[in-house]
Write a protein that holds these residues in place. Structure first.
Motif, PDB file in Angstrom:
ATOM      1  N   MET A 157      42.893  10.084 -93.190  1.00 37.39           N
ATOM      2  CA  MET A 157      41.825  10.956 -93.694  1.00 37.39           C
ATOM      3  C   MET A 157      42.349  11.850 -94.807  1.00 37.39           C
ATOM      4  SD  MET A 157      39.556  11.959 -90.332  1.00 37.39           S
ATOM      5  CE  MET A 157      40.909  12.177 -89.170  1.00 37.39           C
ATOM      6  N   ALA A 158      43.546  12.401 -94.640  1.00 36.31           N
ATOM      7  CA  ALA A 158      44.129  13.273 -95.658  1.00 36.31           C
ATOM      8  C   ALA A 158      44.332  12.521 -96.971  1.00 36.31           C
ATOM      9  CB  ALA A 158      45.453  13.854 -95.171  1.00 36.31           C
ATOM     10  N   ALA A 159      44.620  11.221 -96.871  1.00 32.23           N
ATOM     11  CA  ALA A 159      44.832  10.393 -98.054  1.00 32.23           C
ATOM     12  C   ALA A 159      43.521   9.816 -98.594  1.00 32.23           C
ATOM     13  CB  ALA A 159      45.789   9.255 -97.719  1.00 32.23           C
ATOM     14  N   ASP A 160      42.403  10.140 -97.913  1.00 27.02           N
ATOM     15  CA  ASP A 160      41.091   9.578 -98.276  1.00 27.02           C
ATOM     16  C   ASP A 160      41.177   8.049 -98.356  1.00 27.02           C
ATOM     17  OD1 ASP A 160      38.388   9.660 -98.831  1.00 27.02           O
ATOM     18  OD2 ASP A 160      38.667   9.996-100.987  1.00 27.02           O
ATOM     19  N   SER A 161      41.872   7.470 -97.391  1.00 29.11           N
ATOM     20  CA  SER A 161      42.068   6.023 -97.339  1.00 29.11           C
ATOM     21  C   SER A 161      40.751   5.299 -97.108  1.00 29.11           C
ATOM     22  CB  SER A 161      43.033   5.679 -96.199  1.00 29.11           C
ATOM     23  OG  SER A 161      43.053   4.292 -95.955  1.00 29.11           O
ATOM     24  N   LYS A 162      40.637   4.132 -97.725  1.00 31.51           N
ATOM     25  CA  LYS A 162      39.439   3.319 -97.495  1.00 31.51           C
ATOM     26  C   LYS A 162      39.438   2.758 -96.072  1.00 31.51           C
ATOM     27  CE  LYS A 162      41.185  -1.077 -99.313  1.00 31.51           C
ATOM     28  NZ  LYS A 162      40.879  -2.193-100.214  1.00 31.51           N
ATOM     29  N   HIS A 163      40.562   2.871 -95.381  1.00 29.07           N
ATOM     30  CA  HIS A 163      40.671   2.394 -94.001  1.00 29.07           C
ATOM     31  C   HIS A 163      40.539   3.521 -92.974  1.00 29.07           C
ATOM     32  CE1 HIS A 163      41.818  -1.502 -95.530  1.00 29.07           C
ATOM     33  NE2 HIS A 163      42.752  -0.922 -96.273  1.00 29.07           N
ATOM     34  N   ALA A 164      40.274   4.727 -93.418  1.00 30.15           N
ATOM     35  CA  ALA A 164      40.201   5.884 -92.506  1.00 30.15           C
ATOM     36  C   ALA A 164      39.208   5.648 -91.368  1.00 30.15           C
ATOM     37  CB  ALA A 164      39.861   7.154 -93.269  1.00 30.15           C
ATOM     38  N   ALA A 165      38.052   5.107 -91.683  1.00 24.91           N
ATOM     39  CA  ALA A 165      37.025   4.883 -90.652  1.00 24.91           C
ATOM     40  C   ALA A 165      37.519   3.916 -89.577  1.00 24.91           C
ATOM     41  CB  ALA A 165      35.732   4.364 -91.277  1.00 24.91           C
ATOM     42  N   GLU A 166      38.247   2.885 -89.989  1.00 25.09           N
ATOM     43  CA  GLU A 166      38.774   1.917 -89.018  1.00 25.09           C
ATOM     44  C   GLU A 166      39.817   2.566 -88.108  1.00 25.09           C
ATOM     45  OE1 GLU A 166      39.725  -2.001 -90.987  1.00 25.09           O
ATOM     46  OE2 GLU A 166      38.973  -0.847 -92.709  1.00 25.09           O
ATOM     47  N   TYR A 167      40.680   3.380 -88.686  1.00 25.47           N
ATOM     48  CA  TYR A 167      41.671   4.095 -87.886  1.00 25.47           C
ATOM     49  C   TYR A 167      40.984   5.057 -86.919  1.00 25.47           C
ATOM     50  CZ  TYR A 167      45.807   2.366 -90.313  1.00 25.47           C
ATOM     51  OH  TYR A 167      46.807   1.573 -90.796  1.00 25.47           O
ATOM     52  N   CYS A 168      39.957   5.735 -87.392  1.00 27.81           N
ATOM     53  CA  CYS A 168      39.223   6.673 -86.535  1.00 27.81           C
ATOM     54  C   CYS A 168      38.514   5.941 -85.398  1.00 27.81           C
ATOM     55  CB  CYS A 168      38.236   7.489 -87.360  1.00 27.81           C
ATOM     56  SG  CYS A 168      39.044   8.736 -88.392  1.00 27.81           S
ATOM     57  N   ARG A 169      37.997   4.766 -85.670  1.00 27.11           N
ATOM     58  CA  ARG A 169      37.328   3.980 -84.625  1.00 27.11           C
ATOM     59  C   ARG A 169      38.323   3.640 -83.517  1.00 27.11           C
ATOM     60  NH1 ARG A 169      35.713   0.244 -87.693  1.00 27.11           N
ATOM     61  NH2 ARG A 169      33.815   1.312 -88.307  1.00 27.11           N
ATOM     62  N   LEU A 170      39.513   3.191 -83.887  1.00 27.86           N
ATOM     63  CA  LEU A 170      40.545   2.866 -82.906  1.00 27.86           C
ATOM     64  C   LEU A 170      41.036   4.126 -82.187  1.00 27.86           C
ATOM     65  CD1 LEU A 170      42.378   0.816 -81.552  1.00 27.86           C
ATOM     66  CD2 LEU A 170      43.949   1.049 -83.490  1.00 27.86           C
ATOM     67  N   CYS A 171      41.176   5.211 -82.931  1.00 34.22           N
ATOM     68  CA  CYS A 171      41.604   6.474 -82.332  1.00 34.22           C
ATOM     69  C   CYS A 171      40.605   6.913 -81.256  1.00 34.22           C
ATOM     70  CB  CYS A 171      41.737   7.542 -83.416  1.00 34.22           C
ATOM     71  SG  CYS A 171      42.463   9.094 -82.828  1.00 34.22           S
ATOM     72  N   ALA A 172      39.320   6.747 -81.523  1.00 34.32           N
ATOM     73  CA  ALA A 172      38.288   7.112 -80.534  1.00 34.32           C
ATOM     74  C   ALA A 172      38.453   6.300 -79.251  1.00 34.32           C
ATOM     75  CB  ALA A 172      36.890   6.903 -81.119  1.00 34.32           C
ATOM     76  N   GLU A 173      38.749   5.010 -79.380  1.00 36.72           N
ATOM     77  CA  GLU A 173      38.957   4.158 -78.203  1.00 36.72           C
ATOM     78  C   GLU A 173      40.156   4.624 -77.393  1.00 36.72           C
ATOM     79  OE1 GLU A 173      39.067  -0.102 -78.755  1.00 36.72           O
ATOM     80  OE2 GLU A 173      37.636   0.052 -80.413  1.00 36.72           O
ATOM     81  N   ILE A 174      41.239   4.941 -78.088  1.00 32.42           N
ATOM     82  CA  ILE A 174      42.454   5.392 -77.415  1.00 32.42           C
ATOM     83  C   ILE A 174      42.226   6.748 -76.759  1.00 32.42           C
ATOM     84  CG2 ILE A 174      44.864   6.090 -77.770  1.00 32.42           C
ATOM     85  CD1 ILE A 174      44.955   3.863 -79.976  1.00 32.42           C
ATOM     86  N   CYS A 175      41.518   7.629 -77.446  1.00 29.25           N
ATOM     87  CA  CYS A 175      41.200   8.951 -76.882  1.00 29.25           C
ATOM     88  C   CYS A 175      40.318   8.830 -75.642  1.00 29.25           C
ATOM     89  CB  CYS A 175      40.514   9.821 -77.929  1.00 29.25           C
ATOM     90  SG  CYS A 175      41.629  10.488 -79.186  1.00 29.25           S
ATOM     91  N   ASP A 176      39.350   7.909 -75.660  1.00 25.60           N
ATOM     92  CA  ASP A 176      38.500   7.687 -74.487  1.00 25.60           C
ATOM     93  C   ASP A 176      39.344   7.264 -73.291  1.00 25.60           C
ATOM     94  OD1 ASP A 176      36.056   8.317 -75.683  1.00 25.60           O
ATOM     95  OD2 ASP A 176      35.623   6.230 -76.232  1.00 25.60           O
TER      96      ASP A 176
END
Length: 105
Positions: free
Chosen positions: A53-72
């Motif tokens: 997110m800090a890098a405004d990566s075009k892959h940020a949303a994909e990383y966040c989606r996986l992070c949400a799964e791991i956090c759950d």
């Protein structure tokens, strides 16, 4: 950095800190589930998501989606323990998952 990421970054930062604390507090304690193993993975997922997110990566949303799964998963595991640090960790994980899902949408 986009301000759109701010709430999610803050939620990831809090989750990372609370997972690290849970991991340290659980050192040497027996666990009937994947706590504190889930904390290790959650810390890494949050850290990578923050970086993307800090890098405004075009892959940020994909990383966040996986992070949400791991956090759950981590919230479910730590939430089964009565320890205050586990409950705090689980709550931070739930909030982080919620913000990451919004970011991934």
């Amino acid at each position: 950095m986009k301000t759109a990421y701010q709430k999610c970054i803050e939620a990831c930062q809090k989750c990372l800190v609370d997972c690290q604390n849970c991991l340290v507090e659980m050192a040497g304690m027996k666990s009937m589930n994947d706590c504190p193993k889930c904390c290790v993975e959650c810390i890494d997922a949050c850290l990578v998501s923050i970086k993307m997110m800090a890098a405004d990566s075009k892959h940020a949303a994909e990383y966040c989606r996986l992070c949400a799964e791991i956090c759950d998963w981590c919230a479910e595991q730590c939430g089964q323990h009565d320890h205050e640090h586990c409950q705090k960790c689980a709550e931070s994980c739930r909030k982080c998952a919620e913000e990451c899902r919004k970011m991934a949408a």
